[in-house]
Design a protein around this motif. Structure first.
Motif, mmCIF file in Angstrom:
data_model
loop_
_atom_site.group_PDB
_atom_site.id
_atom_site.type_symbol
_atom_site.label_atom_id
_atom_site.label_comp_id
_atom_site.label_asym_id
_atom_site.label_seq_id
_atom_site.Cartn_x
_atom_site.Cartn_y
_atom_site.Cartn_z
ATOM 1 N N UNK A 113 0.904 -1.079 0.199
ATOM 2 C CA UNK A 113 -0.002 0.020 0.064
ATOM 3 C C UNK A 113 0.880 1.347 -0.005
ATOM 4 N N UNK A 114 2.063 1.182 0.896
ATOM 5 C CA UNK A 114 2.778 2.644 0.846
ATOM 6 C C UNK A 114 3.605 2.656 -0.380
ATOM 7 N N UNK A 115 4.148 1.431 -0.791
ATOM 8 C CA UNK A 115 5.072 1.544 -2.000
ATOM 9 C C UNK A 115 4.050 2.128 -3.152
ATOM 10 N N UNK A 116 2.894 1.580 -3.270
ATOM 11 C CA UNK A 116 1.978 2.067 -4.464
ATOM 12 C C UNK A 116 1.764 3.689 -4.262
ATOM 13 N N UNK A 117 1.020 3.741 -2.850
ATOM 14 C CA UNK A 117 0.661 5.424 -2.762
ATOM 15 C C UNK A 117 1.650 6.285 -2.484
ATOM 16 N N UNK A 118 2.911 5.904 -2.504
ATOM 17 C CA UNK A 118 4.017 6.942 -2.605
ATOM 18 C C UNK A 118 4.411 7.243 -4.162
ATOM 19 N N UNK A 119 3.878 6.582 -4.871
ATOM 20 C CA UNK A 119 4.186 6.723 -6.397
ATOM 21 C C UNK A 119 3.134 7.898 -6.783
ATOM 22 N N UNK A 120 3.800 8.845 -7.366
ATOM 23 C CA UNK A 120 2.983 9.925 -7.793
ATOM 24 C C UNK A 120 2.023 9.833 -8.768
ATOM 25 N N UNK A 121 2.361 8.686 -9.622
ATOM 26 C CA UNK A 121 1.183 8.465 -10.644
ATOM 27 C C UNK A 121 0.177 7.639 -9.979
ATOM 28 N N UNK A 122 0.282 6.988 -9.060
ATOM 29 C CA UNK A 122 -0.767 5.987 -8.506
ATOM 30 C C UNK A 122 -1.678 6.934 -7.597
ATOM 31 N N UNK A 123 -0.974 7.791 -6.759
ATOM 32 C CA UNK A 123 -2.002 8.280 -5.754
ATOM 33 C C UNK A 123 -1.018 9.889 -5.511
ATOM 34 N N UNK A 124 -1.412 10.723 -6.405
ATOM 35 C CA UNK A 124 -0.619 12.116 -6.487
ATOM 36 C C UNK A 124 -0.738 12.855 -5.100
ATOM 37 N N UNK A 125 -1.902 12.647 -4.434
ATOM 38 C CA UNK A 125 -2.132 13.617 -3.148
ATOM 39 C C UNK A 125 -1.474 12.939 -1.855
ATOM 40 N N UNK A 126 -1.212 11.542 -1.774
ATOM 41 C CA UNK A 126 -0.865 11.033 -0.895
ATOM 42 C C UNK A 126 0.291 11.524 0.023
ATOM 43 N N UNK A 127 1.405 11.661 -0.934
ATOM 44 C CA UNK A 127 2.759 12.210 0.028
ATOM 45 C C UNK A 127 2.430 13.730 0.566
ATOM 46 N N UNK A 128 1.521 14.556 -0.142
ATOM 47 C CA UNK A 128 1.399 15.671 0.301
ATOM 48 C C UNK A 128 0.563 15.725 1.732
ATOM 49 N N UNK A 129 -0.455 14.953 1.649
ATOM 50 C CA UNK A 129 -1.431 14.581 2.706
ATOM 51 C C UNK A 129 -0.279 13.966 4.057
ATOM 52 N N UNK A 130 0.685 13.091 3.730
ATOM 53 C CA UNK A 130 1.613 12.768 4.781
ATOM 54 C C UNK A 130 2.377 14.126 5.316
ATOM 55 N N UNK A 131 2.992 14.845 4.194
ATOM 56 C CA UNK A 131 3.928 15.941 4.495
ATOM 57 C C UNK A 131 2.968 16.807 5.422
ATOM 58 N N UNK A 132 1.857 17.170 5.074
ATOM 59 C CA UNK A 132 0.783 18.206 5.840
ATOM 60 C C UNK A 132 0.725 17.803 7.294
ATOM 61 N N UNK A 133 0.429 16.218 7.499
ATOM 62 C CA UNK A 133 0.146 15.833 8.890
ATOM 63 C C UNK A 133 1.458 16.035 9.637
ATOM 64 N N UNK A 134 2.482 15.427 9.093
ATOM 65 C CA UNK A 134 3.592 15.419 9.879
ATOM 66 C C UNK A 134 4.258 16.789 10.087
ATOM 67 N N UNK A 135 4.000 17.919 9.262
ATOM 68 C CA UNK A 135 4.555 19.001 9.309
ATOM 69 C C UNK A 135 3.606 20.032 10.353
ATOM 70 N N UNK A 136 2.369 19.660 10.585
ATOM 71 C CA UNK A 136 1.561 20.131 11.524
ATOM 72 C C UNK A 136 1.922 19.665 12.902
ATOM 73 N N UNK A 137 2.218 18.318 12.949
ATOM 74 C CA UNK A 137 2.511 17.881 14.216
ATOM 75 C C UNK A 137 4.138 18.121 14.602
ATOM 76 N N UNK A 138 4.898 18.246 13.709
ATOM 77 C CA UNK A 138 6.042 18.847 14.049
ATOM 78 C C UNK A 138 6.108 20.284 14.567
ATOM 79 N N UNK A 139 5.462 20.990 13.849
ATOM 80 C CA UNK A 139 5.555 22.543 14.082
ATOM 81 C C UNK A 139 4.857 22.907 15.565
ATOM 82 N N UNK A 140 3.714 21.976 15.770
ATOM 83 C CA UNK A 140 3.121 22.103 17.046
ATOM 84 C C UNK A 140 3.612 21.398 18.377
ATOM 85 N N UNK A 141 4.672 20.258 17.995
ATOM 86 C CA UNK A 141 5.101 19.859 19.286
ATOM 87 C C UNK A 141 6.804 19.773 19.171
#
Length: 188
Positions: free
Chosen positions: A102-130
Motif C-alpha cells: 500500500x505504501x509503495x503504491x501510494x507513495x508513487x506519484x502516478x498512483x496517488x498524487x495527493x498521498x505524499x502531500x497529505x503525509x507531509x501536511x500531517x507530519x508538518x503540523x505535528x512537528x510545528x506544534x510539538x
C-alpha cells in the motif's frame, strides 16, 4: 446478527481496498474502473456503490484511514523525549512494513498524487506544534525546516521500501532520528 454484518462490511471494504491498491501498482487511477475493482475483489458493483461513490472516493478513504493511523501514532508518544521519539518513528515504520504494498503504491506519484502531500501536511503540523524549538523560528523558517526534514524522511522511507526493507524498522528509526537530530554532522 449486526456483528456478522459488521464483519461482512469490514471484509468487503478490505477486499475493495486491496483490489484498488493491486490495480494502482500497475495502472494510473484515472485508467482504473469500478468494474475492474469489483471483478478483482469478486464483489458486485451495487455492493461497491453502497460503500463508495467511485474509485476516487475509495482511494480517498484509504488515505483517510492511513492518515488517522499515522496521526494516532504521532500523538501517542512524547516527541520531546528522545526514546519516545525513537519509539514513535519505529512504530510508524512497523506500520509501513505491515502495509508495504500500500505504501509503495501510494507513495508513487502516478498512483496517488495527493498521498505524499497529505503525509507531509500531517507530519508538518505535528512537528510545528510539538517541536520545542519551533517557537524560536520565524513562521517561514519553521515551514521550510519542517518541509526539509519531512520530505527527507519520506524519501528515505521510499528508498528503504525500494531496497526491500533490508534494515529493520528499529535500525531505520535510529537512522532517521539521527539524520533529523544531527543532520550532516552525523557523518563527521
Amino acid at each position: 446478527m449486526s456483528q456478522k454484518l459488521d464483519r461482512r462490511k469490514k471484509y468487503t471494504r478490505k477486499v475493495l481496498k486491496d483490489s484498488l491498491i493491486t490495480l494502482l501498482a500497475n495502472k494510473s487511477l484515472s485508467s482504473i474502473t469500478v468494474k475492474e475493482i469489483c471483478e478483482l475483489a469478486d464483489i458486485n458493483r451495487s455492493t461497491f456503490y453502497t460503500h463508495y461513490t467511485d474509485h476516487y472516493d475509495l482511494l480517498h478513504k484509504i488515505e483517510d484511514e492511513i492518515t488517522e493511523d499515522m496521526n494516532r501514532y504521532l500523538h501517542s508518544y512524547d516527541y520531546e523525549k528522545e526514546e519516545e521519539s525513537l519509539q514513535m518513528t519505529e512504530k510508524i515504520l512497523e506500520y509501513i512494513t505491515e502495509n508495504r504494498l500500500m505504501f509503495q503504491t501510494l507513495l508513487n506519484h502516478q498512483s496517488a498524487p495527493t498521498f505524499e502531500k497529505r503525509l507531509m501536511d500531517l507530519t508538518r503540523n505535528f512537528m510545528i506544534n510539538t517541536w520545542p524549538r519551533a517557537n524560536e523560528l520565524r513562521t517561514e523558517e519553521s515551514k521550510y525546516l519542517s518541509s526539509f526534514v519531512i520530505s527527507g524522511a519520506i524519501h528515505v522511507i521510499k528508498e528503504w521500501i525500494a531496497q526491500d526493507l533490508k534494515e529493520s524498522p528499529r535500525e531505520m528509526a535510529e537512522m532517521i532520528n539521527q539524520f533529523i537530530n544531527n543532520g550532516l554532522s552525523y557523518f563527521e
